[in-house]
Every structure is written in C-alpha cells, then in structure tokens.
Design a protein around this motif. Structure first.
Motif, PDB file in Angstrom:
ATOM      1  N   TYR A  52       1.056  -1.044   0.295  1.00  0.00           N
ATOM      2  CA  TYR A  52       0.349  -0.152  -0.094  1.00  0.00           C
ATOM      3  C   TYR A  52       1.020   1.291   0.171  1.00  0.00           C
ATOM      4  O   TYR A  52       0.520   2.347  -0.898  1.00  0.00           O
ATOM      5  CB  TYR A  52      -1.241  -0.404   1.133  1.00  0.00           C
ATOM      6  CG  TYR A  52      -1.898   0.919   1.167  1.00  0.00           C
ATOM      7  CD1 TYR A  52      -3.282   0.773   0.666  1.00  0.00           C
ATOM      8  CD2 TYR A  52      -1.616   2.181   1.811  1.00  0.00           C
ATOM      9  CE1 TYR A  52      -4.064   1.215   0.792  1.00  0.00           C
ATOM     10  CE2 TYR A  52      -2.566   3.501   1.635  1.00  0.00           C
ATOM     11  CZ  TYR A  52      -3.951   2.823   1.360  1.00  0.00           C
ATOM     12  OH  TYR A  52      -4.843   4.308   1.787  1.00  0.00           O
ATOM     13  N   SER A  53       1.875   0.878   0.985  1.00  0.00           N
ATOM     14  CA  SER A  53       3.077   2.025   0.853  1.00  0.00           C
ATOM     15  C   SER A  53       3.555   2.553  -0.188  1.00  0.00           C
ATOM     16  O   SER A  53       3.486   4.184  -0.540  1.00  0.00           O
ATOM     17  CB  SER A  53       3.941   1.867   1.642  1.00  0.00           C
ATOM     18  OG  SER A  53       3.489   2.258   3.512  1.00  0.00           O
ATOM     19  N   GLN A  54       3.453   1.732  -1.422  1.00  0.00           N
ATOM     20  CA  GLN A  54       4.639   1.894  -2.441  1.00  0.00           C
ATOM     21  C   GLN A  54       3.467   2.007  -3.385  1.00  0.00           C
ATOM     22  O   GLN A  54       3.676   2.710  -4.242  1.00  0.00           O
ATOM     23  CB  GLN A  54       4.996   0.198  -3.352  1.00  0.00           C
ATOM     24  CG  GLN A  54       6.037   0.134  -2.239  1.00  0.00           C
ATOM     25  CD  GLN A  54       6.339  -1.177  -2.518  1.00  0.00           C
ATOM     26  OE1 GLN A  54       6.118  -2.301  -3.780  1.00  0.00           O
ATOM     27  NE2 GLN A  54       7.070  -2.245  -2.314  1.00  0.00           N
ATOM     28  N   VAL A  55       2.588   2.229  -3.562  1.00  0.00           N
ATOM     29  CA  VAL A  55       1.391   2.179  -4.007  1.00  0.00           C
ATOM     30  C   VAL A  55       0.935   3.647  -4.004  1.00  0.00           C
ATOM     31  O   VAL A  55       0.726   5.051  -4.594  1.00  0.00           O
ATOM     32  CB  VAL A  55       0.237   0.915  -4.039  1.00  0.00           C
ATOM     33  CG1 VAL A  55      -1.411   2.336  -5.525  1.00  0.00           C
ATOM     34  CG2 VAL A  55       0.575   0.207  -5.066  1.00  0.00           C
ATOM     35  N   LEU A  90      -2.142  -4.858  -5.021  1.00  0.00           N
ATOM     36  CA  LEU A  90      -1.688  -3.830  -4.854  1.00  0.00           C
ATOM     37  C   LEU A  90      -0.104  -4.105  -5.889  1.00  0.00           C
ATOM     38  O   LEU A  90       0.534  -3.640  -6.648  1.00  0.00           O
ATOM     39  CB  LEU A  90      -1.396  -3.399  -3.914  1.00  0.00           C
ATOM     40  CG  LEU A  90      -2.807  -2.533  -3.051  1.00  0.00           C
ATOM     41  CD1 LEU A  90      -2.624  -2.051  -1.455  1.00  0.00           C
ATOM     42  CD2 LEU A  90      -2.770  -1.252  -4.211  1.00  0.00           C
ATOM     43  N   LEU A  91       0.759  -5.157  -6.350  1.00  0.00           N
ATOM     44  CA  LEU A  91       1.796  -5.671  -5.861  1.00  0.00           C
ATOM     45  C   LEU A  91       1.792  -5.974  -7.132  1.00  0.00           C
ATOM     46  O   LEU A  91       2.413  -5.421  -8.232  1.00  0.00           O
ATOM     47  CB  LEU A  91       1.777  -7.255  -5.302  1.00  0.00           C
ATOM     48  CG  LEU A  91       2.821  -7.224  -4.211  1.00  0.00           C
ATOM     49  CD1 LEU A  91       2.577  -8.335  -3.346  1.00  0.00           C
ATOM     50  CD2 LEU A  91       4.015  -6.081  -3.953  1.00  0.00           C
ATOM     51  N   SER A  92       0.531  -5.934  -8.306  1.00  0.00           N
ATOM     52  CA  SER A  92       0.166  -5.808  -9.003  1.00  0.00           C
ATOM     53  C   SER A  92       0.533  -4.448 -10.418  1.00  0.00           C
ATOM     54  O   SER A  92       0.852  -3.929 -11.536  1.00  0.00           O
ATOM     55  CB  SER A  92      -0.481  -6.963  -9.865  1.00  0.00           C
ATOM     56  OG  SER A  92      -2.091  -6.312  -9.832  1.00  0.00           O
ATOM     57  N   GLN A  93      -0.388  -4.194  -9.344  1.00  0.00           N
ATOM     58  CA  GLN A  93       0.025  -2.526  -9.878  1.00  0.00           C
ATOM     59  C   GLN A  93       1.192  -1.736 -10.013  1.00  0.00           C
ATOM     60  O   GLN A  93       1.790  -1.018 -11.118  1.00  0.00           O
ATOM     61  CB  GLN A  93      -1.322  -1.636  -9.147  1.00  0.00           C
ATOM     62  CG  GLN A  93      -2.470  -2.324  -9.074  1.00  0.00           C
ATOM     63  CD  GLN A  93      -3.752  -0.682  -8.587  1.00  0.00           C
ATOM     64  OE1 GLN A  93      -3.227  -0.399  -7.663  1.00  0.00           O
ATOM     65  NE2 GLN A  93      -5.241  -1.042  -8.761  1.00  0.00           N
ATOM     66  N   SER A  94       1.377  -2.170  -9.006  1.00  0.00           N
ATOM     67  CA  SER A  94       2.707  -1.696  -9.344  1.00  0.00           C
ATOM     68  C   SER A  94       4.376  -1.990  -9.481  1.00  0.00           C
ATOM     69  O   SER A  94       5.393  -1.024  -9.861  1.00  0.00           O
ATOM     70  CB  SER A  94       3.503  -1.773  -6.962  1.00  0.00           C
ATOM     71  OG  SER A  94       3.969  -2.964  -6.990  1.00  0.00           O
ATOM     72  N   GLY A  95       4.040  -3.267 -10.123  1.00  0.00           N
ATOM     73  CA  GLY A  95       4.825  -3.813 -10.732  1.00  0.00           C
ATOM     74  C   GLY A  95       5.753  -4.923 -10.867  1.00  0.00           C
ATOM     75  O   GLY A  95       6.629  -5.615 -11.127  1.00  0.00           O
TER      76      GLY A  95
END
Length: 109
Positions: free
Chosen positions: A17-20, A54-59
């Motif tokens: 969540y923090s990464q995105v 969320l991990l897939s959104q951040s790449g």
C-alpha cells in the motif's frame, strides 16, 4: 484451506500500500475484520488478495506464482460484461434480464 499469518499479511499489505499510494495505511482490526483507512470491513484473506493486486499495480512480481495464476483464473471467470454506452437505461437492463432468464418471454409494455 491454508493457515494465514496475520502479522505477515498485514506487514506485506502495509508495504504494498505504501509503494502504490505513497503513505502508510491506517488498519483497524476488530474480531477478525480489518478496516483499511476507515473503509469497508474485510477479512484477512481479502486483505491478502488486495496485497497481490497492489503488488501487480506497482509492477513487482508476487512471491507465490501459483497464487497469481489461480487468482488470474478466478478473475477471468468472474468478469462482468462491460457497458457499451455511458448512459444506463433501467428499461434496457430489465429487457436484457428477462431475455436472459426466459428467452421466449414477451416484454411488458
């Protein structure tokens, strides 16, 4: 069903969540239900699914590729048909629903 480690899942979710979003989420836990930033209450398994999305959104790739493929198969079968036009018509929706339930039915006036 696998046993879920709540501390690990919450930590992974906080990191993703923090990464995105660029800020740490506020997670409230009550009797097995979790509320993220004052939103809807969700279970731990749903929090884990949100972490993967969320991990897939951040790449970045997920740690468990088997879970990723299972989730992809589940999401592809659960896709809803997209709306073709921007305006929503209740009359058209009802007509489509009746045709889907009973193909030979006559529409009401």
């Amino acid at each position: 069903m696998t046993n879920l480690d709540k501390d690990k899942i919450v930590a992974d979710f906080t990191e993703a969540y923090s990464q995105v979003n660029g800020k740490a989420p506020s997670i409230e836990a009550k009797s097995g239900w979790y509320s993220v930033d004052g939103g809807k209450n969700i279970r731990l398994a749903q929090l884990q699914e949100m972490t993967e999305s969320l991990l897939s959104q951040s790449g970045s790739a997920t740690k468990k590729p088997a879970t990723k493929t299972a989730k992809a198969a589940k999401s592809s079968s659960a896709k809803k048909p997209s709306k073709k036009s921007a305006a929503f018509s209740v009359k058209q929706y009802w007509a489509e629903k009746l045709k889907a339930e009973a193909p030979g039915a006559i529409l009401p006036r």
